[in-house]
Design an enzyme around this catalytic site. Sequence first.
Site, mmCIF file in Angstrom:
data_model
loop_
_atom_site.group_PDB
_atom_site.id
_atom_site.type_symbol
_atom_site.label_atom_id
_atom_site.label_comp_id
_atom_site.label_asym_id
_atom_site.label_seq_id
_atom_site.Cartn_x
_atom_site.Cartn_y
_atom_site.Cartn_z
ATOM 1 N N ASP A 1 5.286 5.767 -2.877
ATOM 2 C CA ASP A 1 6.644 5.311 -2.660
ATOM 3 C C ASP A 1 7.551 6.023 -3.669
ATOM 4 O O ASP A 1 7.078 6.499 -4.700
ATOM 5 C CB ASP A 1 6.703 3.792 -2.851
ATOM 6 C CG ASP A 1 8.050 3.207 -2.481
ATOM 7 O OD1 ASP A 1 8.731 3.795 -1.633
ATOM 8 O OD2 ASP A 1 8.418 2.168 -3.057
ATOM 9 N N ASP B 1 5.502 -1.271 -2.774
ATOM 10 C CA ASP B 1 5.895 -2.517 -3.418
ATOM 11 C C ASP B 1 6.469 -3.538 -2.446
ATOM 12 O O ASP B 1 6.700 -4.685 -2.819
ATOM 13 C CB ASP B 1 6.914 -2.258 -4.538
ATOM 14 C CG ASP B 1 8.186 -1.594 -4.009
ATOM 15 O OD1 ASP B 1 8.263 -1.316 -2.796
ATOM 16 O OD2 ASP B 1 9.097 -1.344 -4.819
ATOM 17 N N ASP C 1 5.132 -2.066 3.127
ATOM 18 C CA ASP C 1 4.028 -1.223 2.671
ATOM 19 C C ASP C 1 2.660 -1.879 2.873
ATOM 20 O O ASP C 1 1.630 -1.206 2.800
ATOM 21 C CB ASP C 1 4.182 -0.894 1.178
ATOM 22 C CG ASP C 1 5.458 -0.130 0.872
ATOM 23 O OD1 ASP C 1 5.722 0.847 1.591
ATOM 24 O OD2 ASP C 1 6.177 -0.513 -0.056
#
Length: 916
Positions: A345, A654, A658
């Site tokens: 990410d 996070d 995800d």
Amino acid sequence: MTADTIATNTFSETTKDLLNYEWHTLSEQKVVQTLASHPEAGLTHEEATKRHQQMGANQLTGKSGKSSWLRFLEQFNQPLLYILLTAGVVTLLLRDWLDAGVIFGVTLINVIIGYIQEAKAEGAIAALSKAVTTEATLIRNGQKTRLASAELVLGDLVLLASGDKVPADLRLLSVRGLQVDESALTGESVPVEKATASLPIETPLAERSNMVYAGSFVSFGQAEGIVVAIANATETGRISQLIESSTNLKTPLTRNIDKFSKSLLYVILGLAALTFAVGLGQGESWIDVFKASVALIVSAIPEGLPAIVTVTLAIGVSRMARRKAIIRKLPAVETLGSTTVICSDKTGTLTENQMTVQKIYAGGQHYTVSGIGYAPDGEILMNGQPVDFNADGHIALWESLEAGLLCNDSHIEWGNGQWDLVGTPTEGALITAANKAGMTQANLEQEFPRIDTIPFESQFQYMATLHELDAKRSLNVIYLKGSVEAILQRCDRMFDAQGQLARLNPAAVEQEVADMANQGLRVLAFASKEVATKRSLNRNDIDQGLVFLGLQGIIDPPREEAIAAVKACQSAGIQVKMITGDHALTAAAIARQMGICSTEAQVFTGRQLAQMDEKEFAQAAEQGMVFARVAPEQKLHLVKALQSQGEIVAMTGDGVNDAPALKQADIGVAMGIAGAEVAKESADMLLTDDNFASIEAAVEEGRGVYRNLRKAIAFLLPINVGESMTILIAILLATALPILPIQILWLNMVSSIALIAPLAFEPKSGQVMQQPPRNPRERLLSGGLLQRIIAISVFNWLVIFGMFQWILQTTGNEPLARTMAINGLVAAEVFYLLSISQFLPSLVVRIQGKRTPVAYAPAIGIVVVVILQCLFSQWSMMNQVFDTTPLTFIQALICMGVGLPVVFIALILQRFDPLN
């Protein structure tokens, strides 16, 4: 038409039909009509009750799972555990209760760990349910009321205000300055501005400005929306279904051990059957043949393997924890060491997650801003030199910073040893930039008190504030901040480099905006206007005649340590790919700064991926380095595509969006600070500092763990193979067994484990990140390791069989022959341990004066084994239990001398198959 009439006359679609609607494409009137609601009065209580009974509660639900007992029993269905259970049964038949208890204990621990891990999916679904549980303000029967979010039904009219958690998926009917934090769902790093206009059907989730989704947070403004999806039909609910459907793949270690265990199981059973048949064919009694077969089985089963794997992984867990990585699943330690791709990410992992002003354009001049985050550490620079605000020529810069500080509803405060933002990230960046020029919010607000405000609204794209400028001259000043388009059309003048008012050149400003945007910067424009003293502000006051002050380019900058970590991963042969919900330009700019990508061809958007077939998607997954504006199912699809091509994938994230990809990845890495609970539940590892650099550190430790496991296997298996060869050849030659079953158990469960355990504590090599990741298809017993095992196994067989036959023929004393054969093997194990561990090299380094820590563990293991072997040979009670006999000093020296040649064999093997 009354609310009662509307609420009951057209609501005929089934729940399944409603799921097919693309709500963002419909007008507000059409949405209300389709859901048979009312745009002002909402539903009636009766209709809401009816719909609640028909559709159920607004709560996430998972599929019914297996019973706890069934899941527990299924954990025994593993070849390695078959071997352990076989060993336990054998030791029970031998009436060795202690060893049997140890084996069954190891089996039970493995089963319990597997049982706990299988319950993770249920925990993830439960965490998602908590994430969307809240209370909601809504209108029913024309009256405002507040209910638990579980009571919401399709068609309910919901009111949203700053600070609210969105209770369901809503199609917005009206908004006033609404900004929603959707980062957990879409990955967008800043709050999203919302509107009500209909959108094209192909609009991706992250850009559907007329929709808000369950679990998001309202950061600013107000709105009314109508419920269009509840429970599992929401976007968050769809993610929960993806979590259930994603497969928790086995790690490379467990896959290899499974294959090895199955092969070993067949080999052991085949050799035992061969031994039994040969013994009977030679006319021996079936009882003696059975004991010989049992001895072969016990010698071939590596009882210490599960224990040493567990210990090695546990030590890796401890080392990673010291480097900010918490492992939730033991095999994940080794998986990190074999990782070939890290999908990371962007926001908060590769970047600081603190918006920062980096570029300023004012008065026709360019400035840079040093420092990152909300701490006021840094300077305003021009041509690399700090700006002197006491000198002439920076009036426009000062005014631009002043506008950003005053036209601002946020503030930054010091607490818990750090600067914390209260408000929106973009406004926080403006405050910090002004602080670096020496301005303080408190002083400026006192000097130029705010009189009135026009808050930001998405249809106008600006915020305006009115301040008292000069009471004596009856002057006020208006400050504007907003999009470049909204500000430029209201301006006709600007400050030049000398601070004089000049005619505005919109084309030049737009070129500066384009340059900043190409660098991934989010650009805000600023303007001001002096007016006569007044007590209120309206939009007519700012329609024209403003002075353009400048532009500020804002970005969430990359972490310096993350840049170094990415480089280290690439040096180690690991690809780093960025998967983010952020804009493609911003993502690509950050990726270029970090060295992740170099060309536009390596950047793909979610919209592009959605138009690809399976083959094109797989190609893009392999070749692409940046994936922007991707939906949750696309993240999952990317991970699967990479895995299908043989990659070992680590995925970081996070947010709720995800979670499916985290669960699917070979190792899921969640953010321990900013991560949503469902992301943590779905992950194998948590980062306590949310920093990509900690992933690189964990990979380094993981590689060290695999090397130590490889050493342990190279040490342990030759002992078992050497023992098995001894038993098998003794049966074939119809001679007495050189080593008895209970003596084999002593070697395998006591002496061998005491010597093998120190290998788990071996320090990692300094070159561990200078080599490519191992081939994930590589077998547990690769070519070099297999040759090593065969060579050492043959030597061990020669020690046991040769020593036994020599002593037996010279003395005729079987107990003495067996005792010396066992001690000769233990001596060979000790010398072999010294040959493959870093104990002796670290001693040499220490003597040369360097501060490399000495690996004391092998020395401790050797001392323990020497003491145990002395008791085994010399203590009368042990002689009775294990059928051994005391040795003289000369006999003990002979045993040591027989084991010494393994050192030279190990040195030769090290050239072909280095273990360090």
